[in-house]
Design a protein around this motif. Structure first.
Motif, PDB file in Angstrom:
ATOM      1  N   LEU A 292       0.817   0.789   0.305  1.00 54.10           N
ATOM      2  CA  LEU A 292       2.015  -0.037   0.129  1.00 54.10           C
ATOM      3  C   LEU A 292       3.091   0.746  -0.613  1.00 54.10           C
ATOM      4  N   THR A 293       4.325   0.600  -0.164  1.00 58.90           N
ATOM      5  CA  THR A 293       5.441   1.178  -0.893  1.00 58.90           C
ATOM      6  C   THR A 293       5.904   0.190  -1.958  1.00 58.90           C
ATOM      7  N   ASP A 294       6.761   0.653  -2.839  1.00 63.10           N
ATOM      8  CA  ASP A 294       7.332  -0.239  -3.854  1.00 63.10           C
ATOM      9  C   ASP A 294       8.040  -1.417  -3.192  1.00 63.10           C
ATOM     10  N   ALA A 295       8.781  -1.131  -2.132  1.00 61.68           N
ATOM     11  CA  ALA A 295       9.520  -2.191  -1.431  1.00 61.68           C
ATOM     12  C   ALA A 295       8.563  -3.201  -0.805  1.00 61.68           C
ATOM     13  N   GLU A 296       7.463  -2.709  -0.273  1.00 59.03           N
ATOM     14  CA  GLU A 296       6.482  -3.610   0.343  1.00 59.03           C
ATOM     15  C   GLU A 296       5.813  -4.503  -0.697  1.00 59.03           C
ATOM     16  N   ARG A 297       5.516  -3.931  -1.860  1.00 58.37           N
ATOM     17  CA  ARG A 297       4.919  -4.752  -2.918  1.00 58.37           C
ATOM     18  C   ARG A 297       5.894  -5.841  -3.356  1.00 58.37           C
ATOM     19  N   ASP A 298       7.169  -5.476  -3.479  1.00 57.47           N
ATOM     20  CA  ASP A 298       8.182  -6.483  -3.838  1.00 57.47           C
ATOM     21  C   ASP A 298       8.295  -7.549  -2.755  1.00 57.47           C
ATOM     22  N   LEU A 299       8.182  -7.135  -1.496  1.00 58.39           N
ATOM     23  CA  LEU A 299       8.278  -8.069  -0.383  1.00 58.39           C
ATOM     24  C   LEU A 299       7.145  -9.098  -0.432  1.00 58.39           C
ATOM     25  N   VAL A 300       5.933  -8.621  -0.716  1.00 59.15           N
ATOM     26  CA  VAL A 300       4.783  -9.527  -0.794  1.00 59.15           C
ATOM     27  C   VAL A 300       4.934 -10.477  -1.976  1.00 59.15           C
TER      28      VAL A 300
ATOM     29  N   LEU B 101      -5.760 -13.985  -0.284  1.00 55.96           N
ATOM     30  CA  LEU B 101      -5.521 -13.210   0.932  1.00 55.96           C
ATOM     31  C   LEU B 101      -5.918 -11.770   0.608  1.00 55.96           C
ATOM     32  N   TYR B 102      -6.976 -11.301   1.250  1.00 58.28           N
ATOM     33  CA  TYR B 102      -7.549  -9.981   0.943  1.00 58.28           C
ATOM     34  C   TYR B 102      -7.413  -9.085   2.163  1.00 58.28           C
ATOM     35  N   LEU B 103      -6.840  -7.895   1.958  1.00 60.78           N
ATOM     36  CA  LEU B 103      -6.674  -6.917   3.032  1.00 60.78           C
ATOM     37  C   LEU B 103      -7.383  -5.627   2.659  1.00 60.78           C
ATOM     38  N   SER B 104      -8.239  -5.148   3.554  1.00 63.67           N
ATOM     39  CA  SER B 104      -8.927  -3.866   3.364  1.00 63.67           C
ATOM     40  C   SER B 104      -8.353  -2.887   4.391  1.00 63.67           C
ATOM     41  N   LEU B 105      -7.608  -1.905   3.922  1.00 62.72           N
ATOM     42  CA  LEU B 105      -6.791  -1.080   4.807  1.00 62.72           C
ATOM     43  C   LEU B 105      -7.604  -0.188   5.739  1.00 62.72           C
TER      44      LEU B 105
ATOM     45  N   THR C  74      -1.198 -12.587  12.433  1.00 66.67           N
ATOM     46  CA  THR C  74       0.069 -11.955  12.062  1.00 66.67           C
ATOM     47  C   THR C  74      -0.169 -10.748  11.165  1.00 66.67           C
ATOM     48  N   LEU C  75      -1.045 -10.900  10.201  1.00 68.10           N
ATOM     49  CA  LEU C  75      -1.330  -9.810   9.270  1.00 68.10           C
ATOM     50  C   LEU C  75      -1.907  -8.608   9.994  1.00 68.10           C
ATOM     51  N   LEU C  76      -2.944  -8.820  10.798  1.00 66.85           N
ATOM     52  CA  LEU C  76      -3.616  -7.707  11.458  1.00 66.85           C
ATOM     53  C   LEU C  76      -2.721  -7.021  12.483  1.00 66.85           C
ATOM     54  N   GLU C  77      -1.850  -7.784  13.113  1.00 69.02           N
ATOM     55  CA  GLU C  77      -0.904  -7.190  14.063  1.00 69.02           C
ATOM     56  C   GLU C  77       0.010  -6.190  13.349  1.00 69.02           C
ATOM     57  N   HIS C  78       0.491  -6.556  12.186  1.00 69.73           N
ATOM     58  CA  HIS C  78       1.365  -5.659  11.419  1.00 69.73           C
ATOM     59  C   HIS C  78       0.584  -4.470  10.860  1.00 69.73           C
ATOM     60  N   VAL C  79      -0.641  -4.689  10.436  1.00 76.60           N
ATOM     61  CA  VAL C  79      -1.451  -3.597   9.890  1.00 76.60           C
ATOM     62  C   VAL C  79      -1.691  -2.539  10.968  1.00 76.60           C
TER      63      VAL C  79
ATOM     64  N   ALA D 226       0.173  -1.872  13.332  1.00 75.92           N
ATOM     65  CA  ALA D 226       1.457  -1.214  13.596  1.00 75.92           C
ATOM     66  C   ALA D 226       1.886  -0.335  12.421  1.00 75.92           C
ATOM     67  N   GLY D 227       1.031  -0.252  11.391  1.00 80.74           N
ATOM     68  CA  GLY D 227       1.352   0.581  10.231  1.00 80.74           C
ATOM     69  C   GLY D 227       2.304  -0.060   9.250  1.00 80.74           C
ATOM     70  N   LYS D 228       2.367  -1.397   9.238  1.00 79.70           N
ATOM     71  CA  LYS D 228       3.267  -2.114   8.339  1.00 79.70           C
ATOM     72  C   LYS D 228       2.485  -3.154   7.531  1.00 79.70           C
ATOM     73  N   PRO D 229       1.588  -2.704   6.655  1.00 79.72           N
ATOM     74  CA  PRO D 229       0.741  -3.657   5.916  1.00 79.72           C
ATOM     75  C   PRO D 229       1.527  -4.581   5.001  1.00 79.72           C
TER      76      PRO D 229
END
Length: 227
Positions: free
Chosen positions: A7-15, A149-153, A181-186, A188-191
């Motif tokens: 996750l990037t800083d921006a992604e963490r802020d987004l979540v 909500l748990y994601l294992s990359l 929705t989550l897995l589709e983005h993962v 695509a490289g956008k966790p």
């Protein structure tokens, strides 16, 4: 931007913002966790190494001439059959080499993960999600309204685990849209975007079953937790 655990800083802020927004419509508390992986799968590497060792023994039994070649690799036996002790020694050496070669090759994590059965990965992610839920979410709210909500990359797997009050009202099937929705983005490289979209979908479900009340307070952190 620097990535930490995918996750990037921006992604963490987004979540984090997604959690804050979702909780505006529900008494439910959403906790988001991202892990690099849910298990080391060291046992899978060991199993493959043992299998390779046994395969060597099977090949030696099926083709004894190969074992004789191992017993006298330089061809200096002058047409005499090698002794049983020498054959056994050659077989043991070949089995040890096969075991070590596979075992150390599978120190490469992507290969080890790829060779781990799918069902095993599913079970390990689920087990880890439950462990995280029990430690950080379960019974941590006054009304037992927490949802994880748990994601294992590395496994590209996710789990939703709900506390007692939510589980009693929400069928497991209702989380389907959030998971898809989550897995589709993962994939695509956008966790980060996937987590945020999944949180929004979870919020819709929670708002339907546990709408916001006036005396509700924020009892669990909104920020994404990285393990």
């Amino acid at each position: 931007m620097a990535r930490i655990l995918g996750l990037t800083d921006a992604e963490r802020d987004l979540v984090t913002m997604a959690v804050t927004d979702a909780e505006k419509t529900t008494d439910g508390e959403i906790v988001t966790v991202v892990a690099r992986r849910s298990d080391s799968y060291a046992d899978a590497a060991l199993h493959w190494a043992v299998l390779a060792m046994l395969a060597v023994a099977a090949v030696a039994a099926a083709f004894p001439v190969l074992l004789e070649t191992l017993a006298y690799p330089t061809g200096d036996n002058w047409g005499t059959a090698p002794s049983l002790a020498r054959l056994i020694f050659a077989l043991l050496i070949a089995m040890i080499v096969a075991f070590l070669a596979v075992r150390y090759a599978l120190e490469y994590r992507p290969l080890r993960l790829a060779l781990t059965p799918h069902a095993t990965r599913v079970r390990r992610v689920r087990r880890r999600a439950l462990e995280v839920f029990h430690l950080g979410t379960e019974a941590r709210t006054k009304g037992r309204v927490g949802v994880l909500l748990y994601l294992s990359l590395d496994e590209r797997r996710a789990e939703i685990v709900a506390d007692e009050a939510i589980h009693a009202q929400v069928a497991d099937e209702e989380w389907g849209k959030a998971m898809a929705t989550l897995l589709e983005h993962v994939r695509a490289g956008k966790p980060g975007e996937g987590m945020a979209a999944a949180v929004a979908a979870i919020g819709v479900v929670l708002a339907r079953h546990l709408p916001k009340t006036t005396d509700d307070s924020n009892e669990l952190p909104d920020r994404v937790i990285e393990l």
